[in-house]
Each structure stands twice: as C-alpha cells, then as structure tokens.
Design an enzyme around this catalytic site. Structure first.
Site, PDB file in Angstrom:
ATOM      1  N   GLY A  42       0.830  -1.188  -0.025  1.00 43.91           N
ATOM      2  CA  GLY A  42      -0.180  -0.101   0.278  1.00 43.91           C
ATOM      3  C   GLY A  42       0.738   1.288   0.107  1.00 43.91           C
ATOM      4  CG  ASN A  99      -5.821   3.392   8.785  1.00 47.07           C
ATOM      5  OD1 ASN A  99      -6.025   4.443   8.238  1.00 47.07           O
ATOM      6  ND2 ASN A  99      -4.667   3.423   9.845  1.00 47.07           N
ATOM      7  CG  HIS A 137      -0.314  -6.765   4.721  1.00 46.20           C
ATOM      8  ND1 HIS A 137      -0.155  -6.244   5.970  1.00 46.20           N
ATOM      9  CD2 HIS A 137       0.086  -5.641   4.026  1.00 46.20           C
ATOM     10  CE1 HIS A 137       0.085  -5.123   6.045  1.00 46.20           C
ATOM     11  NE2 HIS A 137       0.107  -4.669   4.900  1.00 46.20           N
ATOM     12  CB  THR A 176      13.150  -9.396 -10.489  1.00 46.62           C
ATOM     13  OG1 THR A 176      14.305  -9.264 -11.309  1.00 46.62           O
ATOM     14  CG2 THR A 176      12.802 -10.866 -10.535  1.00 46.62           C
ATOM     15  CB  CYS A 186       1.812   2.047  10.219  1.00 42.17           C
ATOM     16  SG  CYS A 186       1.023   1.066   8.893  1.00 42.17           S
TER      17      CYS A 186
HETATM   18  C1  LIG Z   1      -5.192   2.982   4.901  1.00 45.40           C
HETATM   19  C2  LIG Z   1      -4.000   2.394   4.600  1.00 45.40           C
HETATM   20  N1  LIG Z   1      -3.126   2.714   3.614  1.00 45.40           N
HETATM   21  C3  LIG Z   1      -1.758   2.357   3.313  1.00 45.40           C
HETATM   22  C4  LIG Z   1      -1.347   1.471   4.460  1.00 45.40           C
HETATM   23  C5  LIG Z   1       0.162   0.850   4.046  1.00 45.40           C
HETATM   24  O1  LIG Z   1      -0.013  -0.310   3.378  1.00 45.40           O
HETATM   25  P1  LIG Z   1       1.358  -1.269   3.525  1.00 45.40           P
HETATM   26  O2  LIG Z   1       1.484  -1.611   5.024  1.00 45.40           O
HETATM   27  O3  LIG Z   1       0.997  -2.585   2.562  1.00 45.40           O
HETATM   28  O4  LIG Z   1       2.648  -0.525   3.002  1.00 45.40           O
HETATM   29  C6  LIG Z   1      -2.112   0.930   5.455  1.00 45.40           C
HETATM   30  C7  LIG Z   1      -1.381  -0.095   6.590  1.00 45.40           C
HETATM   31  O5  LIG Z   1      -1.842  -0.104   7.576  1.00 45.40           O
HETATM   32  C8  LIG Z   1      -3.351   1.417   5.623  1.00 45.40           C
HETATM   33  O6  LIG Z   1      -4.193   0.856   6.627  1.00 45.40           O
END
Ligand SMILES: Cc1ncc(COP(=O)(O)O)c(C=O)c1O
Length: 377
Positions: free
Chosen positions: A70, A150, A200, A236, A327
C-alpha cells in the site's frame, strides 16, 4: 487462549493462498523477464494474476501495476502524478494514513504543491461541502481521500467524491487498502483515477499490492530500472507474492457476502456486550453498518487509572489489539486520527479489528477480560 483482533494491521494468510504461493515458489522460479520457457512460465503467473484481479474489479489488466504494498502504491500515485504533471494543488484530510499524509506533506514542504485539508467531523466523515468549495476556489487539484479509515472504520462516500472531482476536472486518488477484498469495487462505474491494494490486509502475503491507474491517466515511473510492469516499476517481480495476492482477492470476492455477515455479526455482538459490561463506554467513528467498515471497531473507554497500560494489559491477558493506527502501534505517539476528530485525550481508545477467522467465543473472552480489568479490577 490467545485472540488476534488486529486484522486492520494485518491478517493471517489463508491456507489456500499459501498453497498457491508455495506451488509458484517451487515450480515457476524463472525470471519473468527471461525469454526462455522458465521465464515465460513465471511471466504467465503474473499476467494470469493481473487478468484475474482486473476481472474482479471490472477494469482492464493494463490498468494494474504490482507494487510492494500500500505505501509504495500511494507514493507512486501521488509523487509520480503530482511532481511530473504540473498539478500544483492537492486536497487531503487530516485523518489519512501516513503513507498519504507524509508523502503529500513532503511535496508541500519542497514547494512542489500547495496542500489543503478538507474538514472532518467528530466521527471522521469528510465535509463534502468544504471539499466542493476547495475544488471550486483553487486551480486544478489532486484529491487524495481514503475509502475507509484504518483507525475508525468510517467510510467515505467515494461515489460522491468521484462526482465532485469529475465536475471540477480533479484527479482522484483513493486509498482503498482497508476495503479491498471487503467491499466490492466496480471500476467500470467508480470515478476514480488511482486505487490501492495491500495483499496482507485480505489474508494474502505481506510486501505485495497493486496500484490501479485509470487508462485516461499517465504517470512517470517512481522506481526506474528495467522494463518490468510496462516500464512503470523497475525490479524483478515478486512472482509468488503476486500469485498469492490474486488468490486472496479471488477468495475474498467469492465469499464476500458470507464473510461480511459473519464479521458484522461479531462487531455488533461485541458492541452490545461492551455496552452491557462497561459503564460509560463509547465508540470512535461511525458504527452504523452503512457508514462503517465491518472489520473495524474503535472503542473509547471511560477515563481509567490504567489508561496508559490498557493495551499492555490486554496483551498480557492474551489479546492482540491496537491503539491507533496499525503502523504506529507499539509507539506512544498520539494518534493523528483521534486528534483529527478531536477525541478526548482522557479516554483511552483501542481498535479491535476482525477477520473471517474470529469467533463469538473470542469476543466473549475479550469482553470478559476487559470487564475484569476495568470494572472488577
Ligand atoms: C489505509 C492504509 N493505507 C496504507 C497502508 C500501508 O500499506 P502497507 O503496509 O502495505 O505499506 C495501510 C496499512 O496499515 C493502511 O491501513
């Protein structure tokens, strides 16, 4: 008992996805850029995955670019489009994921764009009248608004945002990381230019995702290198990850109604049990099923002496949940999302997020532990 209620952070990989990935890892090990038979086999895996994903989302395979997830897809959409195509004004909200916010803020700091923030209400709903005003009173804009938040689960009406963007000739980037695989996106109807997936979050592997780029839009590569992904992303390809992503999305689309019903049932059940168990409990964000993503429940606990220890105590009690964004879980920096909706700093918040693998027994266990900690404790 150990309960995993942190599925908005990441999900366990589905066994069928594992099988599909293992098969590719073992057998299709050629480099997809090689022109010999081994390479062609690996290339076929990638193109089959692209075709399958495009079919599910009602778009063309040429509109999908595989990424490392993401964050990269968000960066690719924002940086490649804004820096290289002369758009000088961007609009976002203060409660976007940092993959979007920090990217836009960096461009703003570098003087490449001017960034405006659209207002949000106390539940995380975007003020669409304010968005319309920002679009009307500024030059051509790039709009980046997520589908479901999120941390809160609050859903934005992206059909309405798409209509507004079309009226004002704006570019619309939508971070759909939390809704991909949980919500049926129909790209033949949705007026969106960029859309994002991280495997994921839907029982696929970590480190792979995609960026959808509407065929009317051109961008320059963000990662230069070989000619992979039609010259748009050198390097790759993660062949088995891509196979796993496609498999995860196929499973999600195949059984979406059944999974939604099960997970929404758990969420509603947990809300009821919590209200009965803990006086003064409340919820952050929207909770109405039409306005809230069924996988996410953000609980606002009444002020308590163990506020700082709540997540830690849950962990010790066998419960994995999250305070704030996935995160940033594990850090004690306050949540920019909860700050953005002006949540009370005195009330500790915990995000519980569910998957198809969770059960009512787990909800009972978690609510029981919370009651022990806060009521009897
Ligand atoms: C709304 C949102 N955007 C982007 C991301 C980032 O995705 P990634 O962990 O695959 O980089 C997240 C991950 O928590 C998310 O919840």
């Amino acid at each position: 008992m150990r309960v995993y209620f942190d599925n908005a952070a990441t999900t366990p990989v589905d066994g069928e996805v594992l099988k599909a990935m293992y098969e590719v890892m073992e057998n299709q090990y050629g480099n997809p850029s090689s022109i010999h038979a081994h390479g062609r086999e690996a290339r076929t895996v990638i193109e089959k995955a692209r075709k399958s994903i495009a079919g599910l989302l009602h778009a063309s395979p040429a509109e999908f670019f595989f990424t490392s997830g993401g964050t990269e897809a968000d960066n690719m959409a924002i940086r490649s489009r804004l820096a290289d195509h002369g758009i000088r004004h961007a609009i976002t909200s203060p409660i976007e994921h940092h993959a979007v916010l920090h990217t836009l803020e960096a461009l703003d700091k570098q003087g490449i764009i001017h960034l405006s923030y659209v207002g949000v209400d106390g539940k995380g709903n975007i003020d669409l009248l304010h968005l319309a005003e920002l679009l009307r009173t500024n030059e051509r804009s790039f709009v980046s608004l997520m589908h479901a938040n999120n941390e809160l689960g609050t859903i934005t009406d992206i059909d309405a945002v798409g209509d507004l963007c079309e009226q004002h000739n704006a570019i619309f980037h939508c971070d759909t990381v939390q809704t991909m695989g949980h919500f049926s996106h129909d790209l033949s109807k949705l007026k969106v230019h960029f859309l994002v997936c991280a495997a994921h979050k839907l029982h696929g592997p970590k480190g792979v995702g995609f960026l959808y780029i509407n065929h009317k839009i051109r961008i320059n590569p963000m990662i230069y290198g070989g000619s992979q992904e039609r010259n748009m992303r050198g390097g790759t390809e993660n062949v088995y990850g891509i196979a796993g992503l496609a498999k995860a999305l196929e499973i999600a689309y195949g059984r979406m109604d059944e999974h939604r019903e099960h997970i929404q049932g758990l969420k509603t059940y947990m809300m009821g049990k919590l209200v009965d168990a803990v006086p003064g409990i409340a919820f952050n964000g929207e909770t109405d099923p039409g306005k809230s993503l069924y996988t996410v429940l953000n609980v606002s606990f009444p002020p308590t002496e163990i506020a700082d220890m709540l997540l830690f105590s849950l962990d010790i009690a066998g419960i994995s949940a999250s305070g704030g964004s996935a995160c940033s879980s594990g850090t004690d920096i306050g949540s920019h999302v909860l700050n953005g909706i002006k949540a009370s700093p005195d009330r500790p918040s915990v995000r519980f997020s569910f998957s198809k693998y969770n059960t009512k027994e787990e909800v009972d266990f978690v609510v029981g532990k919370i009651r022990e900690m806060l009521v009897r404790g």
